[in-house]
Design an enzyme around this catalytic site. Structure first.
Site, short mmCIF file in Angstrom:
data_model
loop_
_atom_site.label_atom_id
_atom_site.label_comp_id
_atom_site.label_asym_id
_atom_site.label_seq_id
_atom_site.Cartn_x
_atom_site.Cartn_y
_atom_site.Cartn_z
NE ARG A 83 17.43 54.95 53.22
CZ ARG A 83 17.16 56.03 52.48
NH1 ARG A 83 17.05 55.93 51.17
NH2 ARG A 83 16.99 57.20 53.04
CB THR B 217 13.11 56.55 47.67
OG1 THR B 217 14.20 56.07 46.86
CG2 THR B 217 12.33 57.59 46.87
CB THR B 218 17.93 58.59 46.98
OG1 THR B 218 18.30 57.34 47.53
CG2 THR B 218 19.09 59.55 47.05
CG HIS C 75 12.27 48.40 46.98
ND1 HIS C 75 12.22 49.04 48.20
CD2 HIS C 75 12.62 49.34 46.08
CE1 HIS C 75 12.52 50.32 48.03
NE2 HIS C 75 12.76 50.53 46.75
CD GLU D 184 21.84 53.41 45.13
OE1 GLU D 184 21.13 53.88 46.04
OE2 GLU D 184 21.39 53.04 44.06
CG ASN E 231 18.26 49.34 43.97
OD1 ASN E 231 17.73 48.61 44.81
ND2 ASN E 231 18.75 50.53 44.28
CG HIS F 252 15.51 57.88 42.05
ND1 HIS F 252 14.19 58.18 42.23
CD2 HIS F 252 15.99 57.52 43.26
CE1 HIS F 252 13.89 58.02 43.51
NE2 HIS F 252 14.96 57.61 44.16
CG HIS G 199 20.81 52.88 49.23
ND1 HIS G 199 19.94 53.90 48.93
CD2 HIS G 199 21.68 53.42 50.11
CE1 HIS G 199 20.27 54.99 49.61
NE2 HIS G 199 21.33 54.72 50.35
CD GLU H 106 22.71 56.07 39.52
OE1 GLU H 106 23.61 55.27 39.86
OE2 GLU H 106 21.51 55.91 39.81
NE ARG I 155 14.43 53.85 54.82
CZ ARG I 155 14.05 55.03 54.34
NH1 ARG I 155 13.37 55.09 53.21
NH2 ARG I 155 14.35 56.14 54.96
N1 PXP Z 1 20.05 55.14 41.65
C1 PXP Z 1 20.15 55.65 42.90
C2 PXP Z 1 21.35 56.46 43.23
C3 PXP Z 1 19.16 55.39 43.88
O1 PXP Z 1 19.29 55.91 45.11
C4 PXP Z 1 18.08 54.57 43.53
C5 PXP Z 1 17.06 54.22 44.57
O2 PXP Z 1 17.64 53.53 45.61
C6 PXP Z 1 18.03 54.05 42.23
C7 PXP Z 1 19.00 54.37 41.31
C8 PXP Z 1 16.92 53.14 41.79
O3 PXP Z 1 15.74 53.86 41.78
P1 PXP Z 1 14.37 53.09 41.57
O4 PXP Z 1 14.22 52.13 42.69
O5 PXP Z 1 13.36 54.20 41.58
O6 PXP Z 1 14.46 52.40 40.23
#
Ligand code: PXP
Length: 252
Positions: free
Chosen positions: A52, A107-108, A17, A77, A14, A198, A50, A158, A56
């Site tokens: 959003r 965050t989620t 960031h 996402e 992911n 996550h 993602h 997931e 952001r």
């Molecule tokens: N899976 C989902 C569904 C998420 O929303 C996120 C965060 O955007 C992640 C995985 C990745 O989480 P992390 O950034 O904490 O590794």
């Protein structure tokens, strides 16, 4: 007799960031596509972005610009809104993970309340399924939510590993790991493919990666944070080697 070879474990990287840093100043750098290339070359099996509602970090132009240039599947996402559904149907990513979203959250924060919105989510998911997008629901490791995913017609879930990742001590972490594994077994028996993500990092990923029922782990924040010091190729390949070693019962 030869020992059974465990199924491979996919790493979804992911990169939200990278865009968080860019959006902090609205600069053209850091170049998200450069990050994608490095992640792909260093062991990412898919790229997760993602989009959003509040934009952001990832922007519409990111997903539409990057999708045709990817060499790995895109996992988009998004929240279950009409606008996001329209974007997904135009973009046609290989995979789409439906997440709950609140604007004020960092965050989620929790899994999708799928069981409470069966009809709405079935109608939301159907056109995505018809477009050939593999839909997953981001849910807590909870039997009700797994049954809901089946009823909704999502082939993948997931499992939210946030509570496991934030456990206060080892005993709580073991208990929460067991809850994840038990949900993975139940979901597997229901015919679902099981992903997780996550809050996973270089210290807590091993037990999850070792469990043979997980198909893909989606990891972002810890990889991008490590990349500040080691560079993205090392950060991705190090995570990859920890996951592979755990899956095959070796120390990395
Ligand atoms: N899976 C989902 C569904 C998420 O929303 C996120 C965060 O955007 C992640 C995985 C990745 O989480 P992390 O950034 O904490 O590794």
């Amino acid at each position: 007799m030869q020992a059974a070879v465990p199924p491979p474990l996919r790493l979804g990287v992911n990169l939200d960031h990278i865009a968080t840093i860019r959006q902090a100043r609205h600069t053209p750098y850091p170049d998200l596509m450069q990050a994608v290339r490095l992640a792909e070359a260093s062991g990412a099996d898919s790229i997760t972005l993602h989009l959003r509602e509040d934009r952001r970090h990832i922007q519409d132009d990111d997903v539409f610009g990057i999708k045709p240039r990817l060499t790995r599947p895109l996992n988009l996402e998004m929240a279950a809104t009409e606008g996001m559904q329209a974007i997904a149907l135009q973009l046609v990513p290989e995979a789409c993970c439906i997440v709950p979203e609140r604007r004020e959250e960092l965050t989620t924060e929790g899994g999708l309340e799928a069981a409470g919105q069966l009809v709405r989510l079935r109608e939301f998911v159907q056109p995505l399924n018809d477009a050939g997008i593999e839909v997953s629901l981001f849910i807590e490791p909870d039997l009700r939510q797994l049954e809901a995913a089946v009823a909704i017609g999502a082939p993948v879930v997931e499992l939210h590993t946030g509570a496991y990742a934030n456990a206060r001590d080892g005993a709580e972490r073991s208990r929460l790991a067991e809850a994840l594994f038990s949900a993975a077994r139940s979901g597997h028996e229901m015919g679902l493919a099981i992903n997780a993500g996550h809050g996973l990092d270089y210290d807590n990923v091993r037990p999850v990666a070792a469990h043979p029922l997980f198909h893909e782990l989606n990891i972002g924040h810890s990889i991008v944070a490590r990349a500040l010091f080691t560079g993205l190729p090392e950060a991705v390949s190090h995570m990859r080697s920890i996951m592979d070693a755990a899956r095959h019962g070796r120390r990395p």
